[in-house]
Design an enzyme around this catalytic site. Structure first.
Site, short mmCIF file in Angstrom:
data_model
loop_
_atom_site.label_atom_id
_atom_site.label_comp_id
_atom_site.label_asym_id
_atom_site.label_seq_id
_atom_site.Cartn_x
_atom_site.Cartn_y
_atom_site.Cartn_z
N LYS A 31 57.89 70.93 75.65
CA LYS A 31 58.59 69.71 76.05
C LYS A 31 60.09 69.89 75.79
O LYS A 31 60.54 69.86 74.65
CB LYS A 31 58.06 68.51 75.27
N ASP B 53 41.93 66.31 68.15
CA ASP B 53 42.87 65.19 68.29
C ASP B 53 42.37 64.04 67.43
O ASP B 53 41.16 63.80 67.34
CB ASP B 53 42.98 64.74 69.75
#
Length: 358
Positions: free
Chosen positions: A308, A243
């Site tokens: 999502k 990340d």
């Protein structure tokens, strides 16, 4: 009228109803559904001559995504203030139909129940109601006896009860499909509960150590601040956290985490590892293709990832992503086991688990 009561996340009644109708139709069973808006409940009515038990015998709950749990409805009984136990006993005696033998009773509430008095009553009511039902011969005398079903009662208010049964071999592992988890103060974020729930729902309880133990290697894509990495570390894994954002300092101090500042979609390990997990907020089809790449190229053996879903086409988008996963992995020529579920700790996403089996 024959009826199955389906439990789902409040607000996802249409998705659960469509899934129930489509899945039944694939088995040659037709019917229709009625959503109980924003209550996390759907009523499914199979067309004659099929019965609710026929449906349960041919559909498996673990293969469904938006449906967390279900029961066969026996009847809906009014509950007078004076003798609610007697009303349930009388209602069951007057059914005019049999049902599988039950040794235990579960009293449920809607997931979004906000009436604390109803919750307190439900907890206290279980004991006298169980005694009354056993005394009437409607529950087995030994509550620990083996039984094909469990008697179920849904209380939506103080004045009425939906009474039915769930089959021992075709119901959620946890009542309502909701495991009760607690978030330790050391967890970097509440998202940690999603990965823990996924393991509890998807992994066979007797094989958790086989899947998670033994010092495995894992990658967490889109890791910051580290909720899923924290869960992997708790299992003793060595983790690459990918990340561009910062990770929790306490987590990095564990000595089990390497932080790689990179785009989770573009990063790849030098050699195959055990687990890849991904909770990146992005287009679900992009994440589905990422999972196909990792598994198809042998970069991981197990993966848990979130899709999502768009607000207006959640069910349709899942069907598209499912096709991407199934077709992509099949074309890669590997064996796999795919499970997906709209977990309790999910919101607008669903969680997938895939195991490479060959």
């Amino acid at each position: 009228m024959e009826q199955i009561l389906v439990f789902c996340r409040p607000g996802f009644e249409t998705e659960a109803g469509r899934e129930m109708t489509d899945s039944a139709a694939e088995k040659g069973i037709f019917g229709y559904f009625e959503p109980v808006k924003d209550q996390g409940l759907v009523r499914f009515y199979p067309a004659a001559p099929e019965t609710a038990e026929d449906v349960m015998a041919r559909l498996m709950l673990e293969e469904l995504v938006f449906i967390r749990d279900w029961i066969v409805v026996l009847g809906e009984f009014s509950l007078p203030e004076t003798d609610r136990v007697g009303a349930v006993i009388e209602g069951l005696r007057d059914l005019g139909r049999g049902y599988p033998g039950c040794a235990r009773l579960e009293v449920r509430l809607p997931e979004n129940n906000a009436d604390s008095d109803l919750g307190n009553f439900a907890r206290k009511w279980v004991s006298p109601l169980s005694r009354g039902l056993r005394g009437a011969g409607l529950l087995k005398a030994d509550q620990n006896a083996q039984a094909p079903a469990r008697l179920e009662i849904l209380l939506q208010d103080f004045s009425s009860a939906v009474v039915g049964f769930s089959l021992t071999d075709n119901r959620a592992r946890y009542v309502g499909g909701i495991p009760r988890l607690r978030l330790p103060a050391s967890a970097p974020s509440r998202s940690a509960l999603k990965l823990e729930e996924a393991w509890k729902v998807f992994l066979p309880p007797e094989q958790e150590l086989e899947y998670l133990g033994g010092g495995k290697k894992a990658a967490d894509l889109g890791a910051a601040p580290g909720g899923w990495t924290w869960q992997l570390v708790r299992q003793g894994m060595m983790v690459t956290a990918v990340d561009n954002g910062p990770m929790q300092a306490e987590l990095m101090a564990s000595g089990q985490v390497e932080h790689v500042e990179a785009d989770g979609y573009g990063w790849r390990p030098r050699r195959g590892i055990d687990w890849m997990v991904c909770d990146i907020v992005d287009q679900p089809r992009k994440t589905a293709k990422l999972a196909v790449t990792w598994l198809g190229e042998g970069l991981c053996r197990y993966t848990v990832f979130n899709l999502k879903l768009p607000m207006k086409k959640r069910y349709d988008e899942w069907l598209t992503c499912r096709d991407i996963l199934v077709n992509g992995l099949s074309q890669a020529g590997i064996g796999f086991r795919l499970k997906a579920r709209h977990l309790y700790h999910d919101r607008e996403e669903i969680t997938c688990f895939i195991e490479r089996t060959g």
